[in-house]
Scaffold this motif. Structure first.
Motif, short mmCIF file in Angstrom:
data_model
loop_
_atom_site.label_atom_id
_atom_site.label_comp_id
_atom_site.label_asym_id
_atom_site.label_seq_id
_atom_site.Cartn_x
_atom_site.Cartn_y
_atom_site.Cartn_z
N ALA B 176 0.82 -1.21 0.00
CA ALA B 176 0.00 0.00 0.00
C ALA B 176 0.85 1.25 0.00
CB ALA B 176 -0.91 0.00 1.23
N VAL B 177 0.35 2.28 -0.68
CA VAL B 177 0.93 3.61 -0.62
C VAL B 177 -0.13 4.53 -0.01
CG1 VAL B 177 1.80 5.55 -1.97
CG2 VAL B 177 2.37 3.21 -2.65
N VAL B 178 0.21 5.19 1.10
CA VAL B 178 -0.73 6.08 1.76
C VAL B 178 -0.23 7.51 1.59
CG1 VAL B 178 -1.90 6.68 3.92
CG2 VAL B 178 -1.31 4.28 3.44
N LEU B 179 -1.01 8.32 0.89
CA LEU B 179 -0.62 9.70 0.62
C LEU B 179 -1.36 10.61 1.60
CD1 LEU B 179 -0.81 9.52 -3.28
CD2 LEU B 179 1.21 9.26 -1.82
N GLY B 180 -0.63 11.21 2.50
CA GLY B 180 -1.22 12.07 3.52
C GLY B 180 -1.36 11.32 4.83
N CYS B 181 -0.73 11.85 5.88
CA CYS B 181 -0.75 11.19 7.19
C CYS B 181 -1.44 12.05 8.23
CB CYS B 181 0.67 10.83 7.62
SG CYS B 181 1.48 9.70 6.47
N GLY B 182 -2.56 12.65 7.84
CA GLY B 182 -3.46 13.24 8.82
C GLY B 182 -4.21 12.12 9.51
N PRO B 183 -5.18 12.46 10.35
CA PRO B 183 -5.91 11.40 11.09
C PRO B 183 -6.48 10.33 10.17
CG PRO B 183 -6.40 13.54 12.03
CD PRO B 183 -5.57 13.80 10.80
N VAL B 184 -6.97 10.70 8.98
CA VAL B 184 -7.54 9.69 8.08
C VAL B 184 -6.45 8.77 7.55
CG1 VAL B 184 -8.69 9.34 5.87
CG2 VAL B 184 -9.55 11.07 7.45
N GLY B 249 -6.92 15.09 -0.02
CA GLY B 249 -8.18 15.81 -0.24
C GLY B 249 -8.03 17.23 -0.71
N VAL B 250 -7.00 17.50 -1.52
CA VAL B 250 -6.89 18.84 -2.11
C VAL B 250 -6.98 18.71 -3.63
CG1 VAL B 250 -5.52 19.76 -0.21
CG2 VAL B 250 -4.36 18.78 -2.20
N PRO B 251 -7.43 19.79 -4.31
CA PRO B 251 -7.53 19.70 -5.77
C PRO B 251 -6.18 19.38 -6.39
CG PRO B 251 -8.67 21.66 -4.96
CD PRO B 251 -7.90 21.08 -3.79
N GLY B 252 -6.20 18.57 -7.43
CA GLY B 252 -4.99 18.25 -8.17
C GLY B 252 -4.36 16.93 -7.78
N ILE B 253 -4.62 16.48 -6.55
CA ILE B 253 -3.91 15.28 -6.09
C ILE B 253 -4.37 14.03 -6.84
CG2 ILE B 253 -5.47 14.84 -4.14
CD1 ILE B 253 -1.67 14.38 -4.10
N ILE B 254 -5.65 13.96 -7.18
CA ILE B 254 -6.12 12.76 -7.90
C ILE B 254 -5.46 12.69 -9.27
CG2 ILE B 254 -8.16 11.70 -8.97
CD1 ILE B 254 -9.76 12.55 -6.49
N ASN B 255 -5.35 13.83 -9.94
CA ASN B 255 -4.69 13.82 -11.25
C ASN B 255 -3.20 13.48 -11.13
OD1 ASN B 255 -5.13 14.13 -14.09
ND2 ASN B 255 -3.83 15.95 -14.00
N ASP B 256 -2.56 13.99 -10.07
CA ASP B 256 -1.15 13.63 -9.82
C ASP B 256 -1.00 12.12 -9.69
OD1 ASP B 256 -0.15 16.16 -9.89
OD2 ASP B 256 0.12 16.37 -7.73
N ILE B 257 -1.91 11.54 -8.94
CA ILE B 257 -1.86 10.08 -8.74
C ILE B 257 -2.05 9.37 -10.07
CG2 ILE B 257 -3.03 8.11 -7.69
CD1 ILE B 257 -3.70 9.97 -5.30
N GLY B 271 -9.71 10.88 1.13
CA GLY B 271 -9.61 12.31 1.44
C GLY B 271 -10.79 13.04 0.81
N VAL B 272 -11.34 13.99 1.54
CA VAL B 272 -12.52 14.70 1.05
C VAL B 272 -12.10 16.02 0.43
CG1 VAL B 272 -14.74 15.70 1.64
CG2 VAL B 272 -13.98 13.63 2.80
N CYS B 273 -12.19 16.11 -0.90
CA CYS B 273 -11.94 17.37 -1.60
C CYS B 273 -13.28 18.00 -1.89
CB CYS B 273 -11.17 17.09 -2.89
SG CYS B 273 -11.04 18.54 -3.95
N MET B 274 -13.48 19.21 -1.34
CA MET B 274 -14.79 19.85 -1.46
C MET B 274 -14.91 20.70 -2.71
SD MET B 274 -16.50 18.62 0.79
CE MET B 274 -17.85 19.52 0.07
N GLU B 275 -13.84 20.82 -3.47
CA GLU B 275 -13.89 21.69 -4.64
C GLU B 275 -13.96 20.87 -5.92
OE1 GLU B 275 -10.67 24.75 -4.02
OE2 GLU B 275 -10.60 23.67 -2.12
N ALA B 276 -14.40 21.50 -6.99
CA ALA B 276 -14.30 20.85 -8.29
C ALA B 276 -12.84 20.61 -8.58
CB ALA B 276 -14.94 21.72 -9.36
N ASP B 277 -12.55 19.57 -9.30
CA ASP B 277 -11.17 19.17 -9.51
C ASP B 277 -10.99 18.84 -10.99
OD1 ASP B 277 -8.58 18.52 -8.93
OD2 ASP B 277 -9.04 16.82 -7.64
N THR B 278 -9.75 18.88 -11.45
CA THR B 278 -9.46 18.58 -12.85
C THR B 278 -8.67 17.29 -12.92
OG1 THR B 278 -9.39 20.92 -13.38
CG2 THR B 278 -8.33 19.45 -14.92
#
Lengths: 349, 349
Positions: B176-184, B249-257, B271-278
């Motif tokens: 597994a690769v976990v991107l982001g080590c906040g509580p989630v 959960g920030v815009p852009g990260i899904i496309n980076d992945i 991660g919960v991204c509340m904005e529209a994303d590209t």
């Protein structure tokens, strides 16, 4: 010899293409039929962008997308990957169980002295929009049951639908929504029906395409101008989550699906959108959607597709709306823009 | 009684909240501990947009996202859904195996005379940022093994990670690769380790968060400023596809992945991204990526999470970086912006 090639976005006829010569483990074949694929239209229009995006990806995918990094769009590009052909000559020191006179098809991959090249877009490896081409002797599949070349050439696009359906893991008790009834959507419908899926809802603006969808196995069709697929889905009384096949491939459609799909749905993205797209992750999260992107097929799926066509499990004949010569490939690329007139045009060199 | 409420984007203390009165099949509890969830910070900042997006979805998801359509952001909003509490009083005509004095937790859903309401964001249903609240008697879980309230309150966020891992269908032989080590992300790491996943690579800019990732079970951590997760992945020698958890959960990260992930990978968007994303569908198609969006958890996963914490399978203690009173909730919401200082702040009313 003659071949239709991509020359700066347009398909043009050349009559001075060097005759291909089979190396070891290759055969020279005479192309009998080659279907025009929507991805060829995409490539003619968006080839440069596809190469850029391919180069952007830091790992994987480049070969599987059929994109050779060295491809030069300022030179002629050979295309045509949905072919059936007759063996003319077997290469030196090559054992081929299928000798001259055999009608064959093959996954569009050529093994040569220099390595492996997809027969998809190439400056050097000739595809099916040509009089003759090379195939790997050990990749050949005999076309059985007296199936004609035109229908045998549809093995490849039907394998795409079969692969998408296999990747969806849809069960016979589940129901499917197919958005877009171009050749890809139609091949998905045929594969769903073959798998015994109990309810197939298909949506397309074109009456001709909806008619084809029904002939290939859709139980219910809908014109999105009159009723959304989701309203029709609710009306069908199936309720709950759906297995949705996105076979449109234009910007915005994925977000539309995410906004409107029933919670828990699985979305199979088989339509190729070449542009950046906008979506709303929150929709996906709120509904726990699953999105499976798919490409191509496995060798076993290709063979299964040929078997299904040859044995009559899938009737591809209604898909073929025209047959043209090599000199009309440019016309055919334009004509495929009108879904009322054409679905699959087969080139018969 | 006192409660911290959301008032136009800020958490403020009220001391005149009406005392909740248990109806049939409810209990009145005294809140002992309530974790501050990142989604509460999101809601404080993006609540109006979340309600708009919720209303845009034509089916499903609204209740599961904890969004009541009638919510009025111009009135006080009660929040706090990661709680442990002591039973004070059992409602009329109610049989509760867990009587006064019992330390309990519960899935944040309240069954009342008027129906079901998530205890997440509400103008009327009081959450865990309050002295007292109501719970459904038949939803109560006893906190076992003398586990303290602060750690028991982390049952809920750890259930989120467990659910994401379950939805990924990851096997012990996968990595597994976990991107982001906040509580989630950290709860995902803990669940992956509990499932026996053999290699867990975690990426975060913050040294403190990377340290927590290791304490919760990551085998390898990486600072994306020094090395991308993908380079570290390649260096780990695992190769091939990965199961990737997006917990940023920030815009852009899904496309980076999508651009960088190994072909055939599964991406779990937690991660919960509340904005529209590209994003670029072509990346997903070329690599046949699968993207599973996840939300919340099943009741069995919530119970399993409590068991795992109480039996020491998951040590949540390092996550708790501060405990504050009701009057400091506003301060805590701000403080959680600094990942070096804080991870999980628990409110102890």
């Amino acid at each position: 010899m003659k071949a239709a090639v991509l020359d700066h976005g347009r398909m043009v006829l050349r009559d001075d293409v060097a005759e291909p010569v089979p190396a070891q483990n290759q055969v020279l074949v005479q192309v009998k039929a080659c279907g025009i694929c929507g991805s060829d239209l995409h490539f003619a229009k968006h080839g440069r962008r596809m190469l850029e995006l391919g180069a952007e990806m830091t790992s994987g995918g480049i070969t599987s997308a059929g994109l050779a990094l060295g491809l030069d769009l300022d030179r002629d590009v050979f295309m045509g990957h949905e072919f059936a052909a007759e063996v003319l000559e077997v290469g030196p020191d090559t054992e081929s169980p299928l000798g001259p006179g055999s009608l064959v098809t093959s996954i569009p991959i050529l093994f040569g002295p220099g390595g492996i090249e997809p027969i998809v877009y190439s400056n050097t490896t000739i595809g099916g929009y040509a009089e003759r081409m090379l195939l790997s002797s050990f990749m050949l599949l005999a076309v059985p049951n007296g199936l004609d070349a035109s229908r045998a050439a549809l093995t490849e696009p039907m394998a795409v639908g079969l692969h998408a359906v296999n990747k969806s893991n849809i069960g016979p008790g589940e129901a499917a929504v197919v958005l877009g009834c171009g050749p890809v959507g139609l091949s998905v419908i045929a594969a769903l029906r073959m798998k015994g899926v109990g309810h197939i809802l298909a949506a397309d603006f074109s009456p001709a395409r909806r008619d084809l969808a029904q002939r290939l196995g859709a139980h219910q069709t809908v014109d999105p101008r009159e009723e959304t697929a989701w309203a029709a889905w609710a009306r069908s009384g199936r309720g709950g989550s759906a297995v949705i096949f996105e076979a449109i491939g234009v910007p915005g459609i994925i977000n539309d699906i995410m906004r409107s799909a029933p919670g828990g749905s699985r979305v199979v993205v088989v339509g190729v959108c070449m542009e950046a797209d906008t979506f709303t992750p929150f929709f996906g999260i709120s509904k726990e959607l699953n999105m499976q992107f798919v490409l191509g097929y496995e060798p076993a799926e290709f063979a299964e597709s040929l078997r299904a066509i040859a044995e009559g499990d899938i009737d591809v004949a209604p898909l073929v709306t025209a047959e043209v010569g090599l000199d009309q490939v440019g016309w055919a690329f334009d004509a495929l823009g009108d879904p009322e007139q054409h679905c699959k045009i087969v080139v018969t060199p």
